[in-house]
Design an enzyme around this catalytic site. Structure first.
Site, PDB file in Angstrom:
ATOM      1  N   SER A   1      12.326  10.705  -2.804  1.00 58.52           N
ATOM      2  CA  SER A   1      11.826   9.444  -2.250  1.00 58.52           C
ATOM      3  C   SER A   1      10.308   9.339  -2.385  1.00 58.52           C
ATOM      4  O   SER A   1       9.701   8.415  -1.875  1.00 58.52           O
ATOM      5  CB  SER A   1      12.231   9.325  -0.788  1.00 58.52           C
ATOM      6  OG  SER A   1      11.597  10.340  -0.039  1.00 58.52           O
TER       7      SER A   1
ATOM      8  N   LEU B   1       6.314  10.572  -1.740  1.00 58.02           N
ATOM      9  CA  LEU B   1       5.641  11.104  -0.548  1.00 58.02           C
ATOM     10  C   LEU B   1       5.747  10.078   0.589  1.00 58.02           C
ATOM     11  O   LEU B   1       4.752   9.548   1.072  1.00 58.02           O
ATOM     12  CB  LEU B   1       4.181  11.431  -0.894  1.00 58.02           C
ATOM     13  CG  LEU B   1       3.502  12.510  -0.047  1.00 58.02           C
ATOM     14  CD1 LEU B   1       4.405  13.715   0.173  1.00 58.02           C
ATOM     15  CD2 LEU B   1       2.203  12.941  -0.684  1.00 58.02           C
ATOM     16  N   HIS B   2       7.003   9.759   0.949  1.00 62.86           N
ATOM     17  CA  HIS B   2       7.285   8.814   2.023  1.00 62.86           C
ATOM     18  C   HIS B   2       8.118   9.534   3.053  1.00 62.86           C
ATOM     19  O   HIS B   2       8.556  10.644   2.831  1.00 62.86           O
ATOM     20  CB  HIS B   2       8.151   7.654   1.534  1.00 62.86           C
ATOM     21  CG  HIS B   2       7.597   6.895   0.389  1.00 62.86           C
ATOM     22  ND1 HIS B   2       8.370   6.189  -0.458  1.00 62.86           N
ATOM     23  CD2 HIS B   2       6.323   6.752  -0.012  1.00 62.86           C
ATOM     24  CE1 HIS B   2       7.612   5.618  -1.356  1.00 62.86           C
ATOM     25  NE2 HIS B   2       6.370   5.950  -1.120  1.00 62.86           N
ATOM     26  N   ALA B   3       8.393   8.793   4.125  1.00 61.27           N
ATOM     27  CA  ALA B   3       9.428   9.192   5.066  1.00 61.27           C
ATOM     28  C   ALA B   3       9.311  10.664   5.449  1.00 61.27           C
ATOM     29  O   ALA B   3       8.231  11.162   5.769  1.00 61.27           O
ATOM     30  CB  ALA B   3      10.797   8.887   4.477  1.00 61.27           C
TER      31      ALA B   3
ATOM     32  N   PRO C   1       9.544  13.577   3.717  1.00 63.11           N
ATOM     33  CA  PRO C   1       8.596  14.436   2.994  1.00 63.11           C
ATOM     34  C   PRO C   1       7.148  14.224   3.453  1.00 63.11           C
ATOM     35  O   PRO C   1       6.394  15.197   3.601  1.00 63.11           O
ATOM     36  CB  PRO C   1       8.780  14.006   1.532  1.00 63.11           C
ATOM     37  CG  PRO C   1      10.169  13.501   1.469  1.00 63.11           C
ATOM     38  CD  PRO C   1      10.436  12.851   2.794  1.00 63.11           C
TER      39      PRO C   1
END
Lengths: 92, 566
Positions: free
Chosen positions: A12, A14-16, A18
């Site tokens: 995904s 470098l979102h959410a 992570p």
């Protein structure tokens, strides 16, 4: 100043989750670490411990980022963080 | 003893202690200055302490959560002590702003930045605003906004609940929902029914009940009583027993004399579909496809859609699944389809009408549906929302035929479609009444407005008459050709009300589709009446001068409702 490049491995980007895991790990380092997209000037680098900065950076899977830090323990901190970026954190 | 009368929207009799949902945090006035006895250093330290406290509280909740909820809470906790947010707030404090105002403005600019990035980041913009409100509440020493965190079960009282509140509503701890505002079709009602929680809406004054007060709630009668009586205690105990038997549906919707009325489920994705199948649903009467599209900036690919649809179809092999094509607009805006600046979105470009302004999306969706249907064993029917004329129905049927879809149909939500049902049904294979919108349009009353709750009920004789006209149109259409009248189902919230379900059956509706939790209650009540009795009750309701009398008269003839607490 010590610096390292890393390729984002999480699906995904470098979102959410992570981003949360990485920001937390960056905040635990003894030195301040900055993050920037490869090719961006070092002056525009953002605080790697800030989840909001990481989200505005918008790094996707496969993007290359540059981590920088200075001071005692900088090399070890950068190595640890590079390892985290190059792991698919979504898979965990 | 103090009583409040509201509108019962989800049955259940229960006693519990009240927790009020704190009022939303108000904006600190623009230009609010730092108190003269406070140095900027102390204000920054105070802000950091408040941020840390908010972080710790959210982190604590994350630790006890699981799955997606846990990940969201962890990320939100980190935002509370984010250096970017706190640094920009500290800068404002150093030039004389109050800490409350500083964090408010810093949060606004970060949120806007995320919003402008679109996609996933835009979805997180509201999390920043939530964190900001929590920090301001902490600084002011007032309770944090949102649903109170508690380990002991409680009855939640709020002005109204928003869809976002569902994420933090833990049905293991919340016993019932009470609101002072909202109507029978409000989000609170929908949330309560889907979670199977007793609920009363539009109970004026209920927001003045003190935290910790013991109250009795009757979610069918719409009654809230402070300091419950002995009879009420007995009723709550009895409900605890009957509700266990009402939790199971035998998968056979029928009247006492064997007239079959298949009971179907409304689902919004594969998870719902699997749960509905487990609860005995005889198929799906409304598969909402918006989940594939919501919170997205661009249209999902045909492949992605086909996979998502197939996952739902696969939960009902050999059974009917009625899919509704994309219903965007009004309360479900989509950036790539709908115009957010419409002055009157409920009457705007929504539902099937988005095909006027953005052609292609519907055809690609039909392609995905046809593909998923061909790869699954479900009997797939497809209907368009917000059809107003026979010509629209005809065009939709042609699009379905071109995509290779066998059974096209329409939703009857606009009164014009009910009034011209024979002509509309000449074009398609079936109709499904969406009673929520049909009521809103027939009564010209916004679904979300508490003051209009009395108008906004499908018990309105005018709404029942539109249901009857649609069934009559189907019968009329079948005269002169061979075969039975085309099916007319109901997939609105009306079908989940056991008394109304009997009336709808009496009006000639062929299937009832509802939130899966209501299947057992509706099935139980339906089995107690014959088709002829249902027809008599339908006439009784149609002849009533008001919605209240229609409901009261019908309920009086169905004593089983009172016995079961429905």
């Amino acid at each position: 100043m010590p610096e390292r490049t890393a390729t984002i491995a999480s699906r995904s980007g470098l979102h959410a989750r992570p981003a949360a895991l990485f920001a937390e790990a960056a905040g635990e380092q003894p030195v301040e670490v900055t993050i920037a997209m490869q090719g961006e000037p070092a002056d525009d680098a953002l605080d790697a411990a800030s989840i909001l900065s990481l989200m505005t950076l918008g790094a996707a899977k496969g993007d290359v980022v540059v981590l920088r830090a200075e001071g005692e323990g900088a090399d070890a901190a950068l190595d640890a963080l590079v390892k985290l970026l190059e792991t698919d954190l979504d898979a965990e | 003893m103090q009583n409040f009368q509201g509108v019962g929207v989800s049955p259940g009799r229960i006693i519990g202690s009240v927790r009020q949902m704190p009022k939303p945090v108000s904006e600190p006035p623009s230009g609010e200055r730092l108190a003269s006895d406070l140095s900027p250093e102390d204000a920054v330290a105070g802000l950091k302490a408040a941020a840390q406290a908010v972080h710790d509280e959210l982190k604590g909740r994350a630790d006890s959560a699981s799955g997606d909820g846990k990940a969201v809470l962890e990320a939100t906790a980190l935002m509370a002590k984010d250096t970017m947010l706190l640094k920009s707030a500290s800068k404002l404090i150093n030039v004389g702003s109050s800490a409350e105002r500083a964090i408010w403005e810093a949060g606004a600019s970060v949120s806007e930045m995320l919003h402008n990035l679109g996609g996933y980041m835009a979805e997180r913009a509201t999390d920043v605003l939530d964190v900001r409100a929590r920090i301001v509440a902490e600084l002011r020493g007032v309770p944090a906004p949102g649903i109170p965190a508690s380990d002991t079960p409680f009855i939640l009282v709020a002005e109204d609940l928003a869809p976002a509140d569902t994420a933090t509503l833990n049905p293991a701890v919340v016993l019932a929902l009470l609101t002072s505002g909202g109507g029978p079709q409000s989000h609170t009602a929908i949330i309560a029914r889907s979670l199977g929680l007793p609920a009363v809406v539009a109970a004026h004054g209920v927001d003045s009940v003190a935290d910790g007060s013991e109250v009795y709630v009757d979610g069918a009668a719409g009654l809230v009583a402070v300091s419950p009586s002995d009879e009420q205690r007995a009723a709550a105990t009895a409900w605890a027993e009957t509700s266990a038997t009402l939790a199971e549906f035998d998968g056979n919707g029928t009247t006492a004399d064997g007239h079959l009325v298949p009971l179907l489920a409304n689902v919004g994705g594969a998870k719902d579909a699997v749960a509905a199948a487990a609860l005995g649903a005889q198929g799906v009467g409304l598969f909402r496809t918006e989940f594939c599209f919501l919170e997205r900036d661009t249209e999902p690919s045909v492949d992605e859609q086909a996979a998502a649809y197939k996952a739902v179809f696969d939960a009902f092999p050999g059974k009917k699944v009625v899919l509704r094509t994309l219903d965007a607009g009004a309360d479900k805006p989509l950036p790539f389809l709908t115009d957010a600046t419409e002055p009157n979105p409920a009457l705007g470009v929504r539902g099937y009408r988005t095909d006027f302004t953005t052609p292609g999306v519907l055809e690609r969706q039909l392609e995905a549906i046809a593909r998923a249907a061909s790869e699954s064993e479900a009997d797939v029917w497809v209907m368009a929302p917000m059809i107003s004329t026979a010509a629209e129905a005809g065009r939709f049927a042609a699009l379905c035929a071109a995509a290779g879809i066998q059974t096209p149909g329409v939703m009857v939500e606009v009164p014009s479609a009910a009034l011209t049902a024979a002509a509309v049904l000449r074009e398609v294979g079936f109709a499904s009444l969406g009673t929520n919108d049909l009521t809103q349009y027939a009564m010209a009353a916004d679904r979300q407005l508490g003051p209009l709750a009395e108008l906004n009920t499908p018990w309105q004789p005018a709404v029942l008459r539109l249901v009857q006209l649609t069934v009559e149109g189907a019968t009329q259409e079948s005269s002169g050709r061979e075969g039975a009248a085309k099916p007319v189902g109901v997939c609105g919230e009306a079908a989940a009300d056991p008394a109304l379900a009997v009336v709808l059956t009496g009006l000639g509706v062929t299937t009832l589709s509802m939130t899966a939790r209501s299947l057992a209650a509706v099935g139980t009540v339906l089995k107690t009446v014959t088709l002829e009795q249902a027809q008599e009750l339908a006439q009784l309701a149609l002849s009533a001068p008001s919605a209240i009398e229609a409901r009261d008269w019908v309920r009086a003839k169905l004593p089983v409702l009172e016995e079961l607490g429905l």
